[in-house]
Design an enzyme around this catalytic site. Structure first.
Site, mmCIF file in Angstrom:
data_model
loop_
_atom_site.group_PDB
_atom_site.id
_atom_site.type_symbol
_atom_site.label_atom_id
_atom_site.label_comp_id
_atom_site.label_asym_id
_atom_site.label_seq_id
_atom_site.Cartn_x
_atom_site.Cartn_y
_atom_site.Cartn_z
ATOM 1 N N CYS A 2 0.847 -1.186 0.000
ATOM 2 C CA CYS A 2 0.000 0.000 0.000
ATOM 3 C C CYS A 2 0.886 1.239 0.000
ATOM 4 O O CYS A 2 1.953 1.264 0.593
ATOM 5 C CB CYS A 2 -0.942 0.110 1.188
ATOM 6 S SG CYS A 2 -2.027 -1.294 1.373
ATOM 7 N N ARG A 27 3.387 0.041 -5.135
ATOM 8 C CA ARG A 27 3.222 -0.591 -3.821
ATOM 9 C C ARG A 27 1.894 -1.333 -3.671
ATOM 10 O O ARG A 27 1.657 -2.016 -2.678
ATOM 11 C CB ARG A 27 3.327 0.465 -2.721
ATOM 12 C CG ARG A 27 4.630 1.228 -2.724
ATOM 13 C CD ARG A 27 4.622 2.295 -1.660
ATOM 14 N NE ARG A 27 4.552 1.709 -0.359
ATOM 15 C CZ ARG A 27 5.581 1.278 0.344
ATOM 16 N NH1 ARG A 27 6.780 1.399 -0.146
ATOM 17 N NH2 ARG A 27 5.422 0.740 1.535
ATOM 18 N N TRP A 73 -3.049 -2.579 -1.582
ATOM 19 C CA TRP A 73 -2.788 -3.987 -1.899
ATOM 20 C C TRP A 73 -3.490 -4.764 -0.803
ATOM 21 O O TRP A 73 -3.093 -4.731 0.353
ATOM 22 C CB TRP A 73 -1.290 -4.247 -1.888
ATOM 23 C CG TRP A 73 -0.906 -5.614 -2.377
ATOM 24 C CD1 TRP A 73 -0.637 -5.974 -3.664
ATOM 25 C CD2 TRP A 73 -0.727 -6.792 -1.579
ATOM 26 N NE1 TRP A 73 -0.318 -7.311 -3.716
ATOM 27 C CE2 TRP A 73 -0.362 -7.831 -2.458
ATOM 28 C CE3 TRP A 73 -0.853 -7.074 -0.229
ATOM 29 C CZ2 TRP A 73 -0.111 -9.127 -2.017
ATOM 30 C CZ3 TRP A 73 -0.608 -8.374 0.210
ATOM 31 C CH2 TRP A 73 -0.240 -9.374 -0.688
ATOM 32 N N ASN A 99 -1.100 1.764 6.001
ATOM 33 C CA ASN A 99 -0.298 0.781 5.288
ATOM 34 C C ASN A 99 0.261 -0.180 6.334
ATOM 35 O O ASN A 99 0.999 0.255 7.220
ATOM 36 C CB ASN A 99 0.836 1.508 4.545
ATOM 37 C CG ASN A 99 1.915 0.564 4.030
ATOM 38 O OD1 ASN A 99 1.634 -0.606 3.760
ATOM 39 N ND2 ASN A 99 3.121 1.039 3.900
ATOM 40 N N GLY A 100 -0.113 -1.433 6.251
ATOM 41 C CA GLY A 100 0.371 -2.402 7.236
ATOM 42 C C GLY A 100 -0.739 -3.347 7.639
ATOM 43 O O GLY A 100 -1.761 -3.453 6.947
ATOM 44 N N GLU A 484 16.086 -16.631 -11.822
ATOM 45 C CA GLU A 484 15.642 -15.246 -11.993
ATOM 46 C C GLU A 484 14.902 -15.077 -13.331
ATOM 47 O O GLU A 484 13.884 -14.382 -13.401
ATOM 48 C CB GLU A 484 16.866 -14.318 -11.902
ATOM 49 C CG GLU A 484 16.608 -12.851 -12.149
ATOM 50 C CD GLU A 484 15.621 -12.192 -11.187
ATOM 51 O OE1 GLU A 484 15.208 -12.815 -10.189
ATOM 52 O OE2 GLU A 484 15.232 -11.048 -11.458
ATOM 53 N N LYS A 488 11.072 -13.794 -13.582
ATOM 54 C CA LYS A 488 10.656 -12.631 -14.377
ATOM 55 C C LYS A 488 9.463 -13.004 -15.253
ATOM 56 O O LYS A 488 8.497 -12.266 -15.343
ATOM 57 C CB LYS A 488 11.790 -12.135 -15.298
ATOM 58 C CG LYS A 488 12.932 -11.410 -14.665
ATOM 59 C CD LYS A 488 12.580 -10.082 -14.035
ATOM 60 C CE LYS A 488 12.047 -10.215 -12.671
ATOM 61 N NZ LYS A 488 12.809 -9.988 -11.514
ATOM 62 N N GLU A 491 6.179 -13.720 -13.156
ATOM 63 C CA GLU A 491 5.537 -12.609 -12.453
ATOM 64 C C GLU A 491 4.874 -11.617 -13.392
ATOM 65 O O GLU A 491 3.879 -11.012 -13.023
ATOM 66 C CB GLU A 491 6.461 -11.939 -11.430
ATOM 67 C CG GLU A 491 7.705 -11.306 -11.943
ATOM 68 C CD GLU A 491 8.631 -10.801 -10.807
ATOM 69 O OE1 GLU A 491 8.218 -10.703 -9.647
ATOM 70 O OE2 GLU A 491 9.794 -10.491 -11.120
ATOM 71 N N HIS A 507 16.337 -35.518 -12.963
ATOM 72 C CA HIS A 507 15.667 -36.069 -11.775
ATOM 73 C C HIS A 507 14.209 -35.626 -11.691
ATOM 74 O O HIS A 507 13.619 -35.643 -10.625
ATOM 75 C CB HIS A 507 16.421 -35.658 -10.511
ATOM 76 C CG HIS A 507 17.831 -36.149 -10.487
ATOM 77 N ND1 HIS A 507 18.156 -37.489 -10.419
ATOM 78 C CD2 HIS A 507 19.008 -35.486 -10.571
ATOM 79 C CE1 HIS A 507 19.472 -37.619 -10.445
ATOM 80 N NE2 HIS A 507 20.003 -36.416 -10.537
ATOM 81 N N LYS A 606 5.569 -4.108 -5.202
ATOM 82 C CA LYS A 606 7.023 -4.023 -5.225
ATOM 83 C C LYS A 606 7.618 -4.106 -3.826
ATOM 84 O O LYS A 606 8.685 -4.657 -3.623
ATOM 85 C CB LYS A 606 7.450 -2.718 -5.881
ATOM 86 C CG LYS A 606 8.929 -2.660 -6.069
ATOM 87 C CD LYS A 606 9.324 -1.905 -7.268
ATOM 88 C CE LYS A 606 10.793 -2.094 -7.561
ATOM 89 N NZ LYS A 606 11.101 -3.436 -8.086
HETATM 90 C C1 G6P Z 1 8.617 -8.266 -4.075
HETATM 91 C C2 G6P Z 1 9.021 -7.677 -5.402
HETATM 92 C C3 G6P Z 1 10.252 -8.381 -5.936
HETATM 93 C C4 G6P Z 1 11.379 -8.325 -4.911
HETATM 94 C C5 G6P Z 1 10.930 -8.875 -3.562
HETATM 95 C C6 G6P Z 1 11.940 -8.585 -2.483
HETATM 96 O O1 G6P Z 1 8.146 -9.556 -4.258
HETATM 97 O O2 G6P Z 1 7.953 -7.786 -6.340
HETATM 98 O O3 G6P Z 1 10.684 -7.759 -7.130
HETATM 99 O O4 G6P Z 1 12.465 -9.049 -5.381
HETATM 100 O O5 G6P Z 1 9.708 -8.259 -3.154
HETATM 101 O O6 G6P Z 1 12.010 -7.199 -2.308
HETATM 102 P P1 G6P Z 1 13.219 -6.397 -1.765
HETATM 103 O O7 G6P Z 1 12.796 -4.960 -1.842
HETATM 104 O O8 G6P Z 1 13.442 -6.844 -0.356
HETATM 105 O O9 G6P Z 1 14.392 -6.669 -2.626
#
Ligand code: G6P
Length: 611
Positions: A2, A27, A73, A99-100, A484, A488, A491, A507, A606
């Site tokens: 949020c 956020r 969110w 927010n929280g 990674e 990507k 997501e 395996h 994010k």
């Molecule tokens: C969320 C974001 C990711 C990020 C992760 C950890 O899931 O969408 O992109 O890698 O949080 O976030 P941080 O800010 O701790 O790297």
């Protein structure tokens, strides 16, 4: 999660708040709302994005020089107009944005229900504001005093702002566990979850600490702790540039951030690596150098993409610094009973510096006597402040929800750390050290070169955009790159993708391979090249469709893969930084072609400030 933003001053608050919310939309973006004081206390809320709220406001009375907004969110209650913030108090005199998460909201709610309070939404935040109003009524006190008393009863995380109809020149805010920044302008104040909504109006900011309450009353800012102790807040000068938080001609922030990587890596390296004098310098490492050099082991804690950067670091630290490394998901680490000794070194990696699980894992490690080193991107963030020492990645604001430039910057910083330690310990030869420094300095150009494959990758994306599954395979340093790449893709395009160590394929995942299955190999020329070539053959033998990331000039794999994407040659330890770039571009184009919102993928945010 949020985003919150508030304004109190002499200008019209609504446009400032809407613009701020758009900057904070990374956020959370399932619903948004705004409250404005103009004789009345008007609250407008709308399911969807901030632009939906903006449309909704077109024919409303949005005047007022005091106001606040929220982009959500969802945690408690589905995303809809009612659960969106702000929430009114029972009397309608107060409104809150939050927010929280309030963990004990059910017991508070039960009490309030008994006392006749009526709840419109399913949120914990509405409970919060009713509770504050109840305290204010019972104690006949100011809002800030009611907030202070309430915070002693509330369990959980919060950044809140409260405004009131009866006190139109007053705004009260508080934080614990969720970020809150106050911008101090000329006769005006802005509050927000990060500095991006503020920077256009002032560069003077105060980062609010946990358990602090902010009151802005008639142009005067007061910060007190929840024990009612007056604080003298330190005013920071923001260094961020406005253009760094705008799209700058790109269709999406994610694409801009992918293409920014030569610059962001240059920024990460600036003043830190100097091959001509054979030196790597990280201020934060200097502060803890003896501890790092003498560490028996290092534990890395992180989430998401940052966890993948941690996995790359494991290879780096073990190869060069010869220190055993364990890489842990912060969310798992914090709920076991990890064995940590006094003096153990924990490295916490986080782009945002606000990830709740990482923060909690840090607190746990600290309580057991560990020394915490932070690798964060956001300056002044909670994690950056919770650590004993650290190094910023200096990648600049990352706004696309899928992390790109932060990942390459994190690996760059972690490599610098590994090399500093290795040099002190004598576990890297002088010639190797020097060669690596020269190569690190070339990284921005190498990434630039990797980006030149973008059109070809776009074409490949058009052929595979309808795939149902993807497999990403790599070995050694490229195994985390495979993870990674898969992350990507899933997501932002919602295609199921798995990353695997290539040798583990036999395996299990090999059973998935048929003529429909795209398999992305990260098959650069390194110590496991011959092995991965065999893995490619195994996939080909089962008619899987091979897309290979190869070292420039590799004609051998060209013969066996359906598509190859070239990256420039670089030492093995640096390969993840160049090899991830095509995977970012591939995910981006597939997502765009599937009509997905790449900057704001569904269900994600994010900055994950909830558990
Ligand atoms: C969320 C974001 C990711 C990020 C992760 C950890 O899931 O969408 O992109 O890698 O949080 O976030 P941080 O800010 O701790 O790297």
């Amino acid at each position: 999660m949020c985003g919150i933003v508030a304004y109190i001053g002499n200008r019209e608050a609504c446009p400032i708040i809407i613009k701020g919310l758009k900057r904070l939309e990374y956020r959370g973006y399932d619903s948004a709302g705004i409250a404005l004081v103009n004789g009345n206390l008007n609250v407008y809320k709308q399911k969807g994005k901030v632009s939906d709220l903006e449309e909704f406001l077109a024919d409303k009375n949005t005047s007022g020089t005091v106001g606040m907004g929220h982009t959500r969110w969802a945690t408690h209650g589905e995303p809809n107009n009612t659960n969106a913030h702000p929430h009114y108090s029972q009397s309608g005199n107060l409104a809150i944005i939050h927010n929280g998460i309030i963990e004990n909201y059910e017991s508070l709610k039960k009490e309030l229900l008994k006392r006749g309070y009526v709840f419109k939404s399913d949120t914990d935040s509405e409970v919060f504001i009713h509770f504050i109003e109840d305290i204010q009524k019972n104690n006949q006190c100011t809002i800030e005093e009611a907030v202070r008393l309430a915070l002693h009863e509330v369990i959980g995380a919060y950044a809140i702002v409260i405004i009131s109809k009866d006190n139109p020149r007053k705004l009260v805010a508080a934080r614990k566990g969720s970020p809150l920044v106050v911008g101090i302008g000329k006769d005006e104040f802005l509050l927000a979850s990060d500095a991006t909504p503020i920077i256009e109006y002032t560069r003077d900011v105060v980062y609010i600490n946990d358990y602090e309450i902010v009151t802005i009353d008639d142009g005067k800012l007061t910060v007190k702790t929840i024990e009612d102790v007056l604080q003298s807040p330190y005013v920071h000068k923001l260094e961020m540039e406005l253009e760094s938080i705008e799209k700058g001609g790109f269709d999406h922030f994610m694409l801009k951030e992918i293409f920014e990587q030569p610059k962001s890596i240059r920024d990460t390296l600036r003043g830190r690596v100097k091959s001509e004098i054979n030196r790597v310098m990280l201020g934060g490492v200097r502060d803890l150098e003896d501890t790092l050099v003498n560490a028996d082991r290092i534990i890395i804690i992180a989430c998401g993409t940052s966890w993948h950067a941690g996995l790359v670091a494991e290879y780096m630290f073990e190869e060069y610094a010869r220190i055993p490394v364990e890489v842990e998901y912060a969310s798992e680490f914090r709920y076991r009973n990890p064995v940590i000794k006094e003096g153990d070194v924990v490295i916490a990696i986080s782009q945002s510096g606000e990830t709740a699980d990482t923060l909690a894992a840090i607190e746990l490690a600290k309580s057991k006597g560990a020394i915490i080193f932070g690798v964060c991107n956001v300056v002044g963030s909670s994690i950056a402040r919770a650590t004993n020492a650290g190094a910023y990645t200096h990648a600049g604001p990352e706004i696309g929800v899928a992390s790109t430039k932060a990942f390459t910057a994190q690996i760059t910083v972690l490599l610098m750390m590994a090399l500093i330690i290795a040099k002190r310990k004598g576990t890297v030869s002088d010639s190797k050290y020097r060669q690596l420094l020269i190569e690190i300095e070339k990284l921005p150009e190498k990434v630039e070169e990797a980006l030149t494959e973008a059109d070809k990758i776009k074409y490949i994306a058009s052929l595979f955009k309808d795939a149902k599954n993807f497999l990403y395979l790599g070995r050694g340093y490229n195994f985390p790159v495979a993870l990674e790449g898969a992350l990507k893709l899933k997501e932002i395009s919602y295609i199921h993708a798995e990353g695997y160590p290539a040798a583990e394929m036999k395996h299990g995942p090999i059973a998935l391979i048929d003529e429909e299955m795209p398999v992305v190999f990260i098959a650069t020329k390194d110590s496991t090249y011959d092995k991965i070539v065999s893995n490619i053959q195994e996939v080909r033998a089962r008619r899987g469709r091979v897309i290979a990331i190869v070292t420039k000039g590799d004609d051998y794999i060209k013969e066996m893969a359906e598509f190859v994407i070239e990256v420039p040659s670089t030492p093995e330890v640096l390969v993840p930084i160049v090899a991830v770039v095509p995977l970012q571009i591939l995910a981006y184009h597939i997502a765009v072609m599937r009509g997905c919102n790449v900057d704001q993928p569904r269900n994600l945010a994010k900055s994950v400030t909830v558990e």
